[in-house]
Design a protein around this motif. Sequence first.
Motif, mmCIF file in Angstrom:
data_model
loop_
_atom_site.group_PDB
_atom_site.id
_atom_site.type_symbol
_atom_site.label_atom_id
_atom_site.label_comp_id
_atom_site.label_asym_id
_atom_site.label_seq_id
_atom_site.Cartn_x
_atom_site.Cartn_y
_atom_site.Cartn_z
ATOM 1 N N GLU A 47 -0.213 -0.004 -1.967
ATOM 2 C CA GLU A 47 -0.341 -0.503 -0.601
ATOM 3 C C GLU A 47 -0.440 0.658 0.391
ATOM 4 O OE1 GLU A 47 2.170 -3.824 0.374
ATOM 5 O OE2 GLU A 47 1.887 -3.537 2.528
ATOM 6 N N LYS A 48 0.306 1.717 0.117
ATOM 7 C CA LYS A 48 0.195 2.912 0.976
ATOM 8 C C LYS A 48 -1.217 3.515 0.895
ATOM 9 C CE LYS A 48 4.898 4.724 1.141
ATOM 10 N NZ LYS A 48 5.794 5.805 0.681
ATOM 11 N N ARG A 116 -13.658 1.467 -4.449
ATOM 12 C CA ARG A 116 -13.681 1.608 -3.000
ATOM 13 C C ARG A 116 -12.478 2.429 -2.548
ATOM 14 N NH1 ARG A 116 -13.795 -4.738 -2.020
ATOM 15 N NH2 ARG A 116 -12.814 -4.571 -4.061
ATOM 16 N N LEU A 117 -12.572 3.022 -1.399
ATOM 17 C CA LEU A 117 -11.452 3.790 -0.871
ATOM 18 C C LEU A 117 -10.245 2.872 -0.707
ATOM 19 C CD1 LEU A 117 -13.411 5.925 1.747
ATOM 20 C CD2 LEU A 117 -12.705 6.574 -0.564
ATOM 21 N N GLY A 118 -9.078 3.423 -1.001
ATOM 22 C CA GLY A 118 -7.851 2.620 -0.890
ATOM 23 C C GLY A 118 -7.552 1.801 -2.126
ATOM 24 N N HIS A 119 -8.447 1.825 -3.093
ATOM 25 C CA HIS A 119 -8.296 0.996 -4.285
ATOM 26 C C HIS A 119 -7.942 1.823 -5.517
ATOM 27 C CE1 HIS A 119 -10.392 -1.760 -1.633
ATOM 28 N NE2 HIS A 119 -10.195 -2.746 -2.486
ATOM 29 N N LEU A 246 0.133 6.213 -13.789
ATOM 30 C CA LEU A 246 -0.435 5.798 -12.506
ATOM 31 C C LEU A 246 0.504 6.160 -11.356
ATOM 32 C CD1 LEU A 246 -2.063 2.286 -13.021
ATOM 33 C CD2 LEU A 246 -3.180 4.370 -12.199
ATOM 34 N N ILE A 247 1.778 5.907 -11.557
ATOM 35 C CA ILE A 247 2.764 6.236 -10.525
ATOM 36 C C ILE A 247 2.752 7.742 -10.252
ATOM 37 C CG2 ILE A 247 5.266 6.403 -10.109
ATOM 38 C CD1 ILE A 247 5.486 3.592 -11.446
ATOM 39 N N ALA A 248 2.741 8.526 -11.315
ATOM 40 C CA ALA A 248 2.729 9.986 -11.140
ATOM 41 C C ALA A 248 1.479 10.425 -10.378
ATOM 42 C CB ALA A 248 2.797 10.672 -12.500
ATOM 43 N N ALA A 249 0.354 9.803 -10.703
ATOM 44 C CA ALA A 249 -0.898 10.160 -10.023
ATOM 45 C C ALA A 249 -0.808 9.837 -8.539
ATOM 46 C CB ALA A 249 -2.073 9.402 -10.657
ATOM 47 N N LEU A 250 -0.308 8.663 -8.220
ATOM 48 C CA LEU A 250 -0.201 8.266 -6.815
ATOM 49 C C LEU A 250 0.816 9.137 -6.084
ATOM 50 C CD1 LEU A 250 -0.565 4.502 -7.512
ATOM 51 C CD2 LEU A 250 -1.757 5.601 -5.614
ATOM 52 N N TRP A 257 3.274 6.128 5.218
ATOM 53 C CA TRP A 257 2.744 5.007 5.985
ATOM 54 C C TRP A 257 2.027 5.562 7.206
ATOM 55 C CZ3 TRP A 257 2.369 0.672 3.538
ATOM 56 C CH2 TRP A 257 3.300 0.356 2.544
ATOM 57 N N PRO A 258 0.786 5.176 7.419
ATOM 58 C CA PRO A 258 0.037 5.759 8.538
ATOM 59 C C PRO A 258 0.588 5.271 9.874
ATOM 60 C CG PRO A 258 -1.257 4.061 7.446
ATOM 61 C CD PRO A 258 -0.015 4.237 6.631
ATOM 62 N N PRO A 259 0.628 6.159 10.875
ATOM 63 C CA PRO A 259 1.100 5.747 12.203
ATOM 64 C C PRO A 259 0.099 4.800 12.853
ATOM 65 C CG PRO A 259 0.216 7.979 12.260
ATOM 66 C CD PRO A 259 0.176 7.550 10.827
#
Lengths: 274, 274
Positions: A47-48, A116-119, A246-250, A257-259
Amino acid sequence: MHALRAIPGACSLADLDTAGTPGFVGSKSDALRLLQARGKHLHTLQEKLYANAVSGNGRSVLLVLQGMDAAGKGGIIRHVLGMVNPEGIDHAPFGVPSSEERLHHFLWRVHKALPRLGHIGVFDRSHYEDVLVARVRKLVPEAVWQGRYHEINEFERQLAGQGMVIVKVAMFISLQEQKQRLLQRLRDPHKNWKYSPRDVDDRLQWPHYRDAYQALLDRTSTEVAPWYVIPCDHKWYSRIAVAELLIAALETMDLTWPPAQYDLQKEITRLQRS
Amino acid sequence: MHALRAIPGACSLADLDTAGTPGFVGSKSDALRLLQARGKHLHTLQEKLYANAVSGNGRSVLLVLQGMDAAGKGGIIRHVLGMVNPEGIDHAPFGVPSSEERLHHFLWRVHKALPRLGHIGVFDRSHYEDVLVARVRKLVPEAVWQGRYHEINEFERQLAGQGMVIVKVAMFISLQEQKQRLLQRLRDPHKNWKYSPRDVDDRLQWPHYRDAYQALLDRTSTEVAPWYVIPCDHKWYSRIAVAELLIAALETMDLTWPPAQYDLQKEITRLQRS
């Protein structure tokens, strides 16, 4: 835990214990419990990633799933990626190329399937089929598939340079375990559709496939896109192993969290008055 | 249970009780328990849809999610579609059209986003934006958006004729509930990215949007692609309502597990010997 990172020239598939659980100490039920908890973390991290993309910092993660038939790719997608918001997953299966795809360079269809970006993109099989089945079944001359290792490394280097984080997972089971899983598909009428006679054809060619996998691990496990070898006789192990990768990669992406991209106080006031 | 099927000319949004739970008798915890059980059934139905597509009987389902900001579209995707195998979901968000998309007919980008066979497509917003925001914000002349109702009905008739099952869901909350949900996005730094100043702009235009939604329900709820109006003040209700609509849609398809496309006995023998 640490799954087996393939170090070129130092990872021998002939010696792999497909029933092993490297880096994991615990029982099956420990693993299933851990997977639930880690799934929530994975969900938040994705989600981040998505929130950042919406806010102009667009990056993505690519999970490449390669492996023997019945090694459990589908189970990884269902049980690991199934814990993430479906909004955030780009699933791309790579089957037998269409007649149009065959006329193009082998990376043509791969470019089109990038996340896609964010995915989190999930390649269910991938461009690596073009140095596996293409090599074993002699679909192209040797000079062609030999050149592909370099082309793949260059392709992935470009993606990583653009900010994509690449996780490549090679999944292996013993021939005995594979036989049991394929038999189950033949014996259960609800699973007949998952079986193809090609599965046995490929099984009979396993020594050649193993050589092709070995070359792939030796020649395409790079700094920006390393391979991880996952023993998959225990499905519960392979699932927690891929979740952790996957967790390590992220986590390497240091996502926050973006402002707000707007005047927060002003919007609260506008909303209250509306 | 039966959510509210929109009958053209007979469904008045002005009279809608957004806190209602039509067709559902039970508490919130009953609904959450039911959702878990029904999720498993939905998962199996989608797998049958997929199995049929692999076996040559290719059909798909399209879920259209339209509704007010913060009505809970994201929650539906996460909590309802999240129960289905991610392999089987084609998620397509429709944001503000790109400059290229604006040059095309409004259905151009919609055609490209249609679900693959065997998949449940989820439109997060949809072509209906082109008779909602386009109408309220006067993005195109009236003659253009007036013509779109017919174009949409014709488009959906063609899809249904090809075997696609279409489920259209219109999600509404009270203005008070909307204010609370939007305020939460502004007050929680983890949710700031979900808010846009356009949300309040649209809120201030709600009477016009309601008229546009009313016209949409009256003019595009057809036999092959009916609208269902979902009161969404209670998230738990909207989720079980959409799950039931999807299940009902899949059940109309009378899906069975496809028989083997190969000689079952011969393959068992080949596999045993391999």
